[in-house]
Each structure stands twice: as structure tokens, then as C-alpha cells.
Design a protein around this motif. Sequence first.
Motif, PDB file in Angstrom:
ATOM      1  N   VAL A 163       1.596 -22.745  -9.927  1.00  7.43           N
ATOM      2  CA  VAL A 163       2.238 -21.461  -9.661  1.00  7.43           C
ATOM      3  C   VAL A 163       1.162 -20.479  -9.211  1.00  7.43           C
ATOM      4  CG1 VAL A 163       2.118 -20.883 -12.140  1.00  7.43           C
ATOM      5  CG2 VAL A 163       3.691 -19.654 -10.708  1.00  7.43           C
ATOM      6  N   SER A 164       1.468 -19.672  -8.211  1.00  8.90           N
ATOM      7  CA  SER A 164       0.467 -18.714  -7.708  1.00  8.90           C
ATOM      8  C   SER A 164       1.152 -17.435  -7.255  1.00  8.90           C
ATOM      9  CB  SER A 164      -0.317 -19.333  -6.543  1.00  8.90           C
ATOM     10  OG  SER A 164       0.541 -19.581  -5.456  1.00  8.90           O
ATOM     11  N   GLY A 165       0.373 -16.391  -7.156  1.00 12.24           N
ATOM     12  CA  GLY A 165       0.886 -15.103  -6.697  1.00 12.24           C
ATOM     13  C   GLY A 165      -0.265 -14.131  -6.516  1.00 12.24           C
ATOM     14  N   THR A 166       0.052 -12.891  -6.203  1.00 10.75           N
ATOM     15  CA  THR A 166      -0.984 -11.872  -6.057  1.00 10.75           C
ATOM     16  C   THR A 166      -0.854 -10.849  -7.177  1.00 10.75           C
ATOM     17  OG1 THR A 166      -1.227 -12.099  -3.661  1.00 10.75           O
ATOM     18  CG2 THR A 166      -1.808  -9.969  -4.601  1.00 10.75           C
ATOM     19  N   ALA A 167      -1.915 -10.701  -7.955  1.00 10.60           N
ATOM     20  CA  ALA A 167      -1.928  -9.701  -9.029  1.00 10.60           C
ATOM     21  C   ALA A 167      -2.154  -8.332  -8.405  1.00 10.60           C
ATOM     22  CB  ALA A 167      -3.045 -10.029 -10.017  1.00 10.60           C
ATOM     23  N   VAL A 168      -1.441  -7.334  -8.899  1.00 16.35           N
ATOM     24  CA  VAL A 168      -1.539  -5.985  -8.313  1.00 16.35           C
ATOM     25  C   VAL A 168      -1.755  -4.941  -9.409  1.00 16.35           C
ATOM     26  CG1 VAL A 168      -0.082  -6.538  -6.321  1.00 16.35           C
ATOM     27  CG2 VAL A 168       0.970  -5.647  -8.403  1.00 16.35           C
ATOM     28  N   ARG A 169      -2.236  -3.768  -8.997  1.00 18.47           N
ATOM     29  CA  ARG A 169      -2.378  -2.643  -9.941  1.00 18.47           C
ATOM     30  C   ARG A 169      -2.011  -1.363  -9.204  1.00 18.47           C
ATOM     31  NH1 ARG A 169      -7.869  -0.141  -9.347  1.00 18.47           N
ATOM     32  NH2 ARG A 169      -8.740  -1.195  -7.555  1.00 18.47           N
ATOM     33  N   ALA A 229       0.838  -1.203   0.000  1.00 13.31           N
ATOM     34  CA  ALA A 229       0.000   0.000   0.000  1.00 13.31           C
ATOM     35  C   ALA A 229       0.874   1.255   0.000  1.00 13.31           C
ATOM     36  CB  ALA A 229      -0.936  -0.015   1.209  1.00 13.31           C
ATOM     37  N   LYS A 230       2.007   1.184   0.704  1.00 12.10           N
ATOM     38  CA  LYS A 230       2.914   2.346   0.760  1.00 12.10           C
ATOM     39  C   LYS A 230       3.571   2.624  -0.595  1.00 12.10           C
ATOM     40  CE  LYS A 230       2.694   3.455   5.156  1.00 12.10           C
ATOM     41  NZ  LYS A 230       2.180   4.760   5.569  1.00 12.10           N
ATOM     42  N   THR A 231       3.651   1.621  -1.446  1.00 16.21           N
ATOM     43  CA  THR A 231       4.259   1.839  -2.766  1.00 16.21           C
ATOM     44  C   THR A 231       3.230   2.335  -3.793  1.00 16.21           C
ATOM     45  OG1 THR A 231       3.835  -0.401  -3.500  1.00 16.21           O
ATOM     46  CG2 THR A 231       5.956  -0.020  -2.415  1.00 16.21           C
ATOM     47  N   GLY A 232       1.964   2.478  -3.356  1.00 16.26           N
ATOM     48  CA  GLY A 232       0.932   2.976  -4.269  1.00 16.26           C
ATOM     49  C   GLY A 232       0.265   1.877  -5.078  1.00 16.26           C
ATOM     50  N   TYR A 233       0.514   0.634  -4.723  1.00 19.10           N
ATOM     51  CA  TYR A 233      -0.127  -0.480  -5.434  1.00 19.10           C
ATOM     52  C   TYR A 233      -1.247  -1.077  -4.579  1.00 19.10           C
ATOM     53  CZ  TYR A 233       3.217  -0.796  -9.264  1.00 19.10           C
ATOM     54  OH  TYR A 233       3.942  -0.536 -10.387  1.00 19.10           O
ATOM     55  N   ALA A 234      -2.225  -1.650  -5.252  1.00 17.54           N
ATOM     56  CA  ALA A 234      -3.307  -2.354  -4.559  1.00 17.54           C
ATOM     57  C   ALA A 234      -3.368  -3.781  -5.083  1.00 17.54           C
ATOM     58  CB  ALA A 234      -4.631  -1.666  -4.822  1.00 17.54           C
ATOM     59  N   PRO A 235      -3.646  -4.736  -4.192  1.00 15.82           N
ATOM     60  CA  PRO A 235      -3.815  -6.108  -4.690  1.00 15.82           C
ATOM     61  C   PRO A 235      -5.107  -6.227  -5.484  1.00 15.82           C
ATOM     62  CG  PRO A 235      -4.201  -6.011  -2.338  1.00 15.82           C
ATOM     63  CD  PRO A 235      -3.835  -4.634  -2.755  1.00 15.82           C
ATOM     64  N   VAL A 236      -5.127  -7.090  -6.460  1.00 14.77           N
ATOM     65  CA  VAL A 236      -6.331  -7.298  -7.266  1.00 14.77           C
ATOM     66  C   VAL A 236      -6.913  -8.686  -6.981  1.00 14.77           C
ATOM     67  CG1 VAL A 236      -7.282  -7.417  -9.602  1.00 14.77           C
ATOM     68  CG2 VAL A 236      -5.469  -5.788  -9.084  1.00 14.77           C
ATOM     69  N   ALA A 237      -6.100  -9.711  -7.191  1.00 15.66           N
ATOM     70  CA  ALA A 237      -6.623 -11.068  -7.006  1.00 15.66           C
ATOM     71  C   ALA A 237      -5.485 -12.057  -6.787  1.00 15.66           C
ATOM     72  CB  ALA A 237      -7.436 -11.493  -8.226  1.00 15.66           C
ATOM     73  N   PHE A 238      -5.812 -13.086  -6.035  1.00 15.71           N
ATOM     74  CA  PHE A 238      -4.916 -14.241  -5.913  1.00 15.71           C
ATOM     75  C   PHE A 238      -5.020 -14.978  -7.246  1.00 15.71           C
ATOM     76  CE2 PHE A 238      -4.102 -18.674  -4.988  1.00 15.71           C
ATOM     77  CZ  PHE A 238      -3.091 -18.652  -4.050  1.00 15.71           C
ATOM     78  N   VAL A 239      -3.936 -15.046  -7.971  1.00 12.30           N
ATOM     79  CA  VAL A 239      -3.996 -15.679  -9.292  1.00 12.30           C
ATOM     80  C   VAL A 239      -3.164 -16.963  -9.288  1.00 12.30           C
ATOM     81  CG1 VAL A 239      -4.518 -13.632 -10.676  1.00 12.30           C
ATOM     82  CG2 VAL A 239      -2.147 -14.107 -10.066  1.00 12.30           C
ATOM     83  N   ALA A 291      -4.986  -6.419 -13.915  1.00 11.75           N
ATOM     84  CA  ALA A 291      -3.825  -6.122 -13.072  1.00 11.75           C
ATOM     85  C   ALA A 291      -2.666  -5.672 -13.959  1.00 11.75           C
ATOM     86  CB  ALA A 291      -3.428  -7.372 -12.295  1.00 11.75           C
ATOM     87  N   THR A 292      -1.677  -5.043 -13.317  1.00 13.03           N
ATOM     88  CA  THR A 292      -0.506  -4.630 -14.086  1.00 13.03           C
ATOM     89  C   THR A 292       0.716  -5.477 -13.753  1.00 13.03           C
ATOM     90  OG1 THR A 292      -0.070  -2.950 -12.421  1.00 13.03           O
ATOM     91  CG2 THR A 292      -1.230  -2.239 -14.404  1.00 13.03           C
ATOM     92  N   GLY A 293       0.613  -6.323 -12.740  1.00 13.50           N
ATOM     93  CA  GLY A 293       1.747  -7.178 -12.389  1.00 13.50           C
ATOM     94  C   GLY A 293       1.348  -8.248 -11.398  1.00 13.50           C
ATOM     95  N   VAL A 294       2.260  -9.147 -11.119  1.00 16.87           N
ATOM     96  CA  VAL A 294       2.013 -10.206 -10.136  1.00 16.87           C
ATOM     97  C   VAL A 294       3.208 -10.227  -9.185  1.00 16.87           C
ATOM     98  CG1 VAL A 294       1.548 -12.664  -9.770  1.00 16.87           C
ATOM     99  CG2 VAL A 294       0.796 -11.573 -11.878  1.00 16.87           C
ATOM    100  N   VAL A 295       2.927 -10.206  -7.881  1.00 18.51           N
ATOM    101  CA  VAL A 295       4.020 -10.236  -6.904  1.00 18.51           C
ATOM    102  C   VAL A 295       3.939 -11.511  -6.057  1.00 18.51           C
ATOM    103  CG1 VAL A 295       4.195  -7.714  -6.771  1.00 18.51           C
ATOM    104  CG2 VAL A 295       2.702  -8.929  -5.182  1.00 18.51           C
ATOM    105  N   GLY A 296       5.055 -11.847  -5.431  1.00 22.55           N
ATOM    106  CA  GLY A 296       5.104 -12.989  -4.507  1.00 22.55           C
ATOM    107  C   GLY A 296       4.826 -14.319  -5.172  1.00 22.55           C
ATOM    108  N   VAL A 297       5.316 -14.493  -6.394  1.00 23.89           N
ATOM    109  CA  VAL A 297       5.031 -15.736  -7.135  1.00 23.89           C
ATOM    110  C   VAL A 297       5.792 -16.918  -6.519  1.00 23.89           C
ATOM    111  CG1 VAL A 297       5.309 -16.894  -9.367  1.00 23.89           C
ATOM    112  CG2 VAL A 297       4.553 -14.523  -9.290  1.00 23.89           C
ATOM    113  N   SER A 298       5.095 -18.028  -6.375  1.00 24.35           N
ATOM    114  CA  SER A 298       5.779 -19.240  -5.878  1.00 24.35           C
ATOM    115  C   SER A 298       5.446 -20.434  -6.774  1.00 24.35           C
ATOM    116  CB  SER A 298       5.356 -19.544  -4.438  1.00 24.35           C
ATOM    117  OG  SER A 298       3.982 -19.811  -4.395  1.00 24.35           O
ATOM    118  N   PHE A 299       6.364 -21.379  -6.825  1.00 20.34           N
ATOM    119  CA  PHE A 299       6.221 -22.575  -7.666  1.00 20.34           C
ATOM    120  C   PHE A 299       6.131 -23.825  -6.775  1.00 20.34           C
ATOM    121  CE2 PHE A 299       8.398 -19.603 -10.377  1.00 20.34           C
ATOM    122  CZ  PHE A 299       7.927 -19.854 -11.658  1.00 20.34           C
TER     123      PHE A 299
END
Lengths: 133, 259
Positions: free
Chosen positions: B237-243, B150-160, B213-221
Motif C-alpha cells: 500500500v502506498s500514498g503521499t503523506a501531506v501536512r 497546493a491550492k488547498t493549503g497542504y504540502a506533500p511530505v513524503a511518498f509513504v 505528516a497529518t494525513g495520507v492522500v492518493g492511497v492505492s493497494f
Amino acid sequence: MVSPTGDFDVARASDVLAAALDRPGGAAMVLGALGEIAGVQFEPEQPGKLFRRGAPARLTVGDWQFITSGPADVRVQVCHAVRGVALQTMTAGPAEASRRLAEELFALTDSGGSDAAMQTQAALYGIAAINEM
Amino acid sequence: MSQPLDEAATARLSQADKVFTSDLSIDEFLLLESVGFVPLGLVMGTSVYHIGWQPQRRQQSQELQVLTGAMYTARENAMGRMQAEADALQADGIVGVRLEWRGHGVSAEHIEFIAVGTAVRFTKSPGQFRRPDGRAFSSHLSGEDLYKLAKTGYAPVAFVLGNCVYHVAAQGFLQTMQQMGQNVEMPQWTQAYYDAREIAMSRMQAEAERDQATGVVGVSFVASEWVWGAHTMEFYVSGTAVRKIGDAEPITPTPVLAF
């Protein structure tokens, strides 16, 4: 369906498609008309036979499939299928289905070259003309 | 696409305005509250699934799409039910989502997927953090990570997520003899694992793109054999999509002197 800036007008295309989908038999007409575009796959409705189940008409644009629900049903099955596996399937009304279809057509014209763009415009103007009849 | 809620879940969630439940740690609770999120309740969804069978060619590396579809659907069912609980609470999001599985016990082919997370509301500006389609966001990020996001100005969108069940061709007798005692790469295994991970990644990215979303963070395999034996594996593979929703705020570390 070109905006004043010369780009593909997604909102206008969506309105035209929604109006067409909202008519009885509109889904089959729309999918058939768009099926001629280069880069789009169209499988016409297959009637059922004695030992074979029938299959509804299906249009594939990019990762999205649009499937008719029946002659009197204005809803469309919208399926997000990536590399052959369905990630999401929903039954959408004319407004929702047309928005997704317009966005996918925009992506296709953006990446598919001038042929796809021209054929898309021709199909959309054809559908718009049928709407006005 | 919100699913109807179970009677027991409706009864439990109706108490959420009186007492909240959460699996947040105290640190997470504190940090989330400092950026404006309050917990509403623990939300959950489950799906018990029978893993099917698909014929496979011993000498051919290929994706088994029927099995991929089944494993994907089971997870999506659990996630969809959790999302429905969050929507019933009119939550702005679900944090700390865990998507776990366990054997069902009756048979090795039966497994249960369970999705759990804490539904939260953004009290400073309700609705601001919701997804572009108006539904609650979902994220596997911890409270600490969400605070920093949140401090970086991004919001989570969905667990993808994305997955791919892949059958790796068995190598021939001659090849087995040739590599006996040698340091040698096993090309069909390398190629198959590479392809399967790429397919899973492409599905996860397609989900993120679909959710605007514009990106995915915290991706794990994760790679699992499940019940199909060593030659058939699932790559997940999963992660959190962010915008991006705003400007980044500089994070100022506070010095602490411990005595």
C-alpha cells in the motif's frame, strides 16, 4: 522534567538524555535506567559465547528501538520497527537519538497512565543527577 | 541520512543547471510553473534484490516477516537513492514518483525496483515546501494533483508505503468438501487478507506519522503473488503523506467556450 504547565517537557528531557548519552558508557546507562518504566521493553547486553554471538543492549519504546553501539561509542542505533519489521534504521548521535527518545517517552507517558509517567520522571531525574556528578 | 551518489549520477546531475530533464506532461509542467515550481531534473534510484525464502507452516496463517523486511528494504533502497539525487540538486521536492519493478531475468527470485520522479524547486520561496527535517519532499501525485493540493493549503511530505508478506493457511479436506458447489465465504482467506492489508496500512501510517505528516492522500493497494505461490502474497500500500502549511485558496473555474 515537567514544564510550567504541568506537561512532560520534551525539550528538557531531550537535553538531559543528550548530556548522558554523550558520556562514555552513557548509552548503556540511559537505556538501563529507562528500562524499568512500565510499557518499555529492555533487553540487557548479552555477552558473546563460543557458539553464540553477543547482542548489544536494546530498549524498545513504542515503535522505536534504541540499541547501544559499543562501550566507547556515544552513537546509538535507532530503529523504527512496526509490527516486527524495520522500516528505518539509522546511527544517530546523542542529540538526534535523545530527541527521538524524549518524543517516544512523551508519547508513552501521554498514553501509559500515571505509573509510566511517574517512573519516567524518576528515571529522568536519576539520569540528570548522574550527569551532575 | 543522505546516501553518497554514484559517479555517473554526479556527472549527470552536475548538468542540471544547464538543461533540465523531466517526465512531466505539458499540462503538468504548465500547472506546476503557475504555482511556483520549476523542474530541476529527473531523479532515479534502483535496487536489484534477491527475494529470500522463509519456512512457513501449511496450516497456519501468518506474516512472513523476513520476506516483508526484504521487500520493504528493496523499495526503500531505491527510494533512498532517488532522494539522494534530489538532495544533491538541492531540490525542494520530487513530484510524480513512480516505484516500479521488473523481473531481473536471471532468476524468478531476482527483481529490480526502480524509483523515478522529477525534482522540483519552489522558486517563490525556496525551502518552504521541504519536509520538517529539511529534506526534499517526495510525492506520487501528478502535477495536476499537486497544483490542486497546493491550492488547498497542504504540502506533500513524503511518498509513504507499507507492505506485508502473508502466508494463508491451506484449508482442510473436510472444509473443501463442505463448500463444494456452495455459495459460502472462505473465512481463513478473508481473515488473512484483511489482517495483511491492515498490517501494511499500519506501517504506511507509521511512516507518515514519523515524517510529521497529518494525513495520507492518493492511497492505492496492490496484491502480488511474486514467486511464492498462491498461498503466500505480498500486500503493498502506498500514498503521499501531506501536512497543512497554509489556508485554502478557492479554486475558481474559468469558463471556456469552444468554437
